[in-house]
Scaffold this active site. Sequence first.
Site, PDB file in Angstrom:
ATOM      1  N   GLU A 104      10.372  64.728 -33.347  1.00  0.00           N
ATOM      2  CA  GLU A 104      11.269  63.932 -34.192  1.00  0.00           C
ATOM      3  C   GLU A 104      12.257  63.048 -33.302  1.00  0.00           C
ATOM      4  O   GLU A 104      13.647  62.978 -33.739  1.00  0.00           O
ATOM      5  CB  GLU A 104      12.333  64.669 -35.266  1.00  0.00           C
ATOM      6  CG  GLU A 104      11.135  65.397 -36.226  1.00  0.00           C
ATOM      7  CD  GLU A 104      10.059  64.476 -36.847  1.00  0.00           C
ATOM      8  OE1 GLU A 104      10.450  63.429 -37.286  1.00  0.00           O
ATOM      9  OE2 GLU A 104       8.988  65.016 -37.135  1.00  0.00           O
ATOM     10  N   THR A 123       6.406  58.097 -31.833  1.00  0.00           N
ATOM     11  CA  THR A 123       5.516  57.177 -32.446  1.00  0.00           C
ATOM     12  C   THR A 123       6.066  55.704 -32.577  1.00  0.00           C
ATOM     13  O   THR A 123       5.542  54.767 -32.228  1.00  0.00           O
ATOM     14  CB  THR A 123       5.282  57.559 -33.701  1.00  0.00           C
ATOM     15  OG1 THR A 123       4.685  58.828 -33.436  1.00  0.00           O
ATOM     16  CG2 THR A 123       4.174  56.909 -34.425  1.00  0.00           C
ATOM     17  N   LYS A 161      -4.130  59.315 -29.396  1.00  0.00           N
ATOM     18  CA  LYS A 161      -3.309  60.237 -29.936  1.00  0.00           C
ATOM     19  C   LYS A 161      -4.204  61.765 -29.567  1.00  0.00           C
ATOM     20  O   LYS A 161      -5.178  61.714 -30.503  1.00  0.00           O
ATOM     21  CB  LYS A 161      -3.004  60.365 -31.328  1.00  0.00           C
ATOM     22  CG  LYS A 161      -2.090  61.713 -31.821  1.00  0.00           C
ATOM     23  CD  LYS A 161      -0.614  61.519 -31.687  1.00  0.00           C
ATOM     24  CE  LYS A 161       0.350  62.397 -32.046  1.00  0.00           C
ATOM     25  NZ  LYS A 161       1.777  62.428 -31.595  1.00  0.00           N
ATOM     26  N   THR A 194      -1.085  66.657 -35.683  1.00  0.00           N
ATOM     27  CA  THR A 194      -1.030  67.953 -36.278  1.00  0.00           C
ATOM     28  C   THR A 194      -0.167  67.574 -37.724  1.00  0.00           C
ATOM     29  O   THR A 194       0.702  66.494 -37.709  1.00  0.00           O
ATOM     30  CB  THR A 194       0.011  69.036 -35.597  1.00  0.00           C
ATOM     31  OG1 THR A 194       1.220  68.425 -35.206  1.00  0.00           O
ATOM     32  CG2 THR A 194      -0.980  69.234 -34.332  1.00  0.00           C
ATOM     33  N   ASP A 215      -0.153  59.452 -36.911  1.00  0.00           N
ATOM     34  CA  ASP A 215       0.614  58.435 -35.959  1.00  0.00           C
ATOM     35  C   ASP A 215       0.164  57.176 -35.463  1.00  0.00           C
ATOM     36  O   ASP A 215       0.715  56.303 -35.347  1.00  0.00           O
ATOM     37  CB  ASP A 215       1.176  59.335 -34.792  1.00  0.00           C
ATOM     38  CG  ASP A 215       2.076  60.422 -35.037  1.00  0.00           C
ATOM     39  OD1 ASP A 215       2.656  60.462 -36.277  1.00  0.00           O
ATOM     40  OD2 ASP A 215       2.251  61.332 -34.372  1.00  0.00           O
ATOM     41  N   GLY A 238       1.770  61.886 -26.958  1.00  0.00           N
ATOM     42  CA  GLY A 238       1.720  63.345 -27.060  1.00  0.00           C
ATOM     43  C   GLY A 238       2.189  63.929 -28.272  1.00  0.00           C
ATOM     44  O   GLY A 238       2.486  62.992 -29.320  1.00  0.00           O
ATOM     45  N   ALA A 239       2.193  65.221 -28.469  1.00  0.00           N
ATOM     46  CA  ALA A 239       2.640  65.900 -29.816  1.00  0.00           C
ATOM     47  C   ALA A 239       4.096  66.947 -29.514  1.00  0.00           C
ATOM     48  O   ALA A 239       3.794  67.806 -28.383  1.00  0.00           O
ATOM     49  CB  ALA A 239       1.620  66.741 -30.213  1.00  0.00           C
ATOM     50  N   GLY A 240       4.840  66.407 -29.748  1.00  0.00           N
ATOM     51  CA  GLY A 240       6.196  67.333 -29.457  1.00  0.00           C
ATOM     52  C   GLY A 240       6.674  66.902 -28.005  1.00  0.00           C
ATOM     53  O   GLY A 240       6.673  65.782 -27.631  1.00  0.00           O
TER      54      GLY A 240
END
Length: 240
Positions: free
Chosen positions: A12, A16, A37, A41, A50, A111-113
């Site tokens: 957060e 994105t 991506k 998740t 995203d 990425g994610a996180g």
Amino acid sequence: MSVLVVTGTGTEVGKTVATAALAAAALAADRSVAVLKPAQTGVAEGEPGDVAEVRRLAGADVTAVELARYPDPLAPETAARRAGLPWVRPEAVAETARTLAKEHDLVLVEGAGGLLVRFDDRGATLADAARLLGAPVLVVAAAGLGTLNATALTAEALRSRGLECAGVVVGSWPEEPDLAARCNLTDLPVAAGAPLVGLLPQGAAALAPADFRKLAGTWLAPDLGGTWAGAAPSAGADWG
């Protein structure tokens, strides 16, 4: 720079929206763009993720690719394990990015996180995909208190792996920045050992897509295809 990896100092922080701004600025310069991506998740099958948000903001000309989707809002490795689905391997991320780079001027890998969130049972991360690609990594950071430590840790992880930090983007600059946020504009480049290359306004994703595309380049430094010169907006500035 045909492939750019976009990571965050955590969840957060605006990855994105930053990816969408990069894509919009590139499209405005008549460059073709793909967004990859590796692992989405926390989104159910059929729901927009995203990459869909990037296309909504930056434009339908963006090629959007998602390698895996897991319903639980967890780290990709954990979410895949809980769902009984295959993990995402960094080799697959690198191979897909290389393929996209053959047909696009710019490939953005979001990425994610954070950088070292686990993708698979071997402990592979986004950093491993960046290393396989030999690609620079853009760090998206928060504006306020606590961001310096998270940014320094991310930058240290990049350096220890021989990865280039392409700079730091503040993912959500508040309308009324407090003392910590104002000081961080000076301190973030020191913490990262890399320049501050963007400042995205809080609420940018709520702009009408046409306004987002028109303004995106003003939030990014020239190295990222924009015109931002490094000055912080005054409190309550009109972004659009």
